[in-house]
Design a protein around this motif. Structure first.
Motif, short mmCIF file in Angstrom:
data_model
loop_
_atom_site.label_atom_id
_atom_site.label_comp_id
_atom_site.label_asym_id
_atom_site.label_seq_id
_atom_site.Cartn_x
_atom_site.Cartn_y
_atom_site.Cartn_z
N ALA A 194 0.70 -1.16 0.08
CA ALA A 194 -0.28 0.11 -0.03
C ALA A 194 0.86 1.19 0.10
O ALA A 194 0.66 2.17 -0.82
N ALA A 195 1.95 1.10 0.68
CA ALA A 195 2.86 2.39 1.23
C ALA A 195 3.53 2.71 -0.62
O ALA A 195 3.65 3.76 -0.95
N ALA A 196 3.89 1.33 -1.24
CA ALA A 196 4.68 1.80 -2.47
C ALA A 196 3.82 2.29 -3.60
O ALA A 196 4.42 3.08 -4.33
N LEU A 197 2.59 1.69 -3.42
CA LEU A 197 1.53 2.33 -4.43
C LEU A 197 0.76 3.64 -4.11
O LEU A 197 0.52 4.35 -5.08
N MET A 198 0.36 3.83 -2.57
CA MET A 198 -0.27 4.91 -2.40
C MET A 198 0.55 5.99 -1.37
O MET A 198 0.53 5.33 -0.57
N SER A 199 1.16 6.79 -1.89
CA SER A 199 2.00 7.44 -1.05
C SER A 199 1.24 8.26 0.31
O SER A 199 1.86 8.64 1.08
N VAL A 200 0.18 8.29 0.17
CA VAL A 200 -0.92 8.92 1.28
C VAL A 200 -0.72 7.88 2.51
O VAL A 200 -1.08 8.41 3.75
N VAL A 201 -0.36 6.83 2.55
CA VAL A 201 0.04 5.96 3.62
C VAL A 201 1.54 5.65 3.93
O VAL A 201 1.89 5.09 4.84
N ARG A 261 4.75 6.91 5.48
CA ARG A 261 5.24 8.23 6.28
C ARG A 261 6.51 8.76 5.62
O ARG A 261 6.45 9.99 5.84
N ALA A 262 7.27 8.30 4.94
CA ALA A 262 8.44 8.85 4.45
C ALA A 262 8.14 10.08 3.46
O ALA A 262 9.07 10.89 3.19
N VAL A 263 6.95 9.70 2.50
CA VAL A 263 6.59 10.81 1.79
C VAL A 263 5.82 11.87 2.35
O VAL A 263 5.93 13.12 2.30
N LEU A 264 4.87 11.33 3.44
CA LEU A 264 4.02 12.57 3.80
C LEU A 264 4.90 13.77 4.93
O LEU A 264 4.55 14.69 4.90
N GLN A 265 5.78 12.72 5.89
CA GLN A 265 6.43 13.50 6.69
C GLN A 265 7.95 13.95 6.20
O GLN A 265 8.75 14.58 7.04
N GLY A 266 8.35 13.61 4.96
CA GLY A 266 9.73 13.59 4.44
C GLY A 266 9.86 15.07 3.58
O GLY A 266 8.66 15.86 3.51
N PRO A 267 10.82 15.40 2.87
CA PRO A 267 10.98 16.66 2.38
C PRO A 267 10.05 16.52 0.99
O PRO A 267 9.92 18.01 0.71
N LEU A 268 9.38 15.43 0.57
CA LEU A 268 8.75 15.77 -0.72
C LEU A 268 7.50 16.53 -0.13
O LEU A 268 7.09 17.67 -0.87
N LEU A 269 6.63 16.20 0.84
CA LEU A 269 5.51 16.95 1.15
C LEU A 269 5.63 17.78 2.48
O LEU A 269 4.98 18.79 2.65
N ASN A 270 6.55 17.31 3.47
CA ASN A 270 6.72 17.91 4.73
C ASN A 270 5.83 18.34 5.48
O ASN A 270 5.36 19.54 5.80
#
Length: 270
Positions: free
Chosen positions: A215-222, A224-233
């Protein structure tokens, strides 16, 4: 027109670390059972007959181009084109067949002559393109009469979750902080019909995922590395949502549902 701007829209404008993260993300997603199933179905629907030249628009990490090499034989040619030079360089490092080539180019102005390819495909790219219809017109232009186009894209508005009573509600609260969800996938049939393609078919491939890693690999909304990382912060903004995801994972009730559309058509003779 498509107003959505995502990290993939202008990959080369990202930091070096973000580019590496996104390209690795593409590679990981390509190995997912879900994506492999969608690609198998798309290849069947594409229904290529002894193709000599194939084009993958928005080829990313280049894995599909390498797979398609087996379809054209040693005298054929498979080209992957991507607007990101970083993606092209990444794919070239992995090229393993003489018939494979990777070019840097804009989907809105493909660097190929008219009527050149037997088949053109584009997977989960048009959602990132500012003018999907112009990109489709370019794909049709470079496709020979009788050639086949295959478009694959996501309907992000179809994304649903289950696992705890609060899961969907917390996602709705988080969604305004995310890049706008697009329904690109479900629009593809209309776009091909409008572009004058014949024999247009559209098939929804529904995926239901209970494994968190997939799920995390296909849906970035789950992820954590995407949501709270530098991409979206998003920082603490995402924490209530991620806490619900963690809870659903812990008790084994996580369910993520998404529809990916496979749409094909034939370029008619003049």
């Amino acid at each position: 027109m498509n107003n959505v701007r995502t990290p993939f829209t202008a990959l080369d404008e990202q930091s070096a670390d973000n580019r590496r993260f996104l390209l690795r993300h593409i590679e990981v997603a390509a190995r997912l059972p879900t994506i492999r199933r969608v690609r198998r179905r798309a290849l069947e629907a594409w229904d290529l007959q002894d193709p000599g030249r194939l084009l993958d628009v928005g080829s990313g990490a280049g894995e599909v181009v390498r797979d398609l090499a087996a379809l054209v034989g040693p005298a054929g040619e498979v080209i992957g084109v991507d607007n990101s030079q970083a993606a092209v360089d990444f794919a070239r490092e992995r090229a393993d067949a003489a018939v494979v080539r990777y070019d840097q180019g804009d989907a809105l102005a493909l660097p190929y002559p008219d009527d050149h390819f037997d088949g053109v495909r584009c997977e989960r790219v048009l959602q990132h393109v500012i003018d999907p219809d112009a990109a489709i017109a370019e794909m049709v232009r470079v496709l020979r009469p009788g050639g086949r186009v295959c478009l694959i894209d996501t309907d992000w508005e179809s994304m649903l979750f289950d696992g705890t009573p609060q899961l969907s509600e917390t996602y709705r609260k988080l969604a305004p902080a995310l890049p706008a969800a697009t329904s690109t996938g479900r629009t593809l049939r209309r776009r091909l019909v409008t572009a004058g393609l014949a024999d247009v078919s559209a098939e929804p491939v529904t995926v239901a995922i209970t494994d968190y890693a997939e799920a995390a690999a296909l849906m970035s909304v789950v992820d954590r590395a995407v949501l709270q990382g530098p991409l979206l912060n998003l920082g603490e903004t995402a924490e209530p949502w991620l806490a619900e995801v963690d809870r659903a994972v812990a008790d084994g009730t996580l369910l993520a549902v998404l529809t990916i559309w496979v749409v094909t058509g034939t370029k008619p003779a003049p």
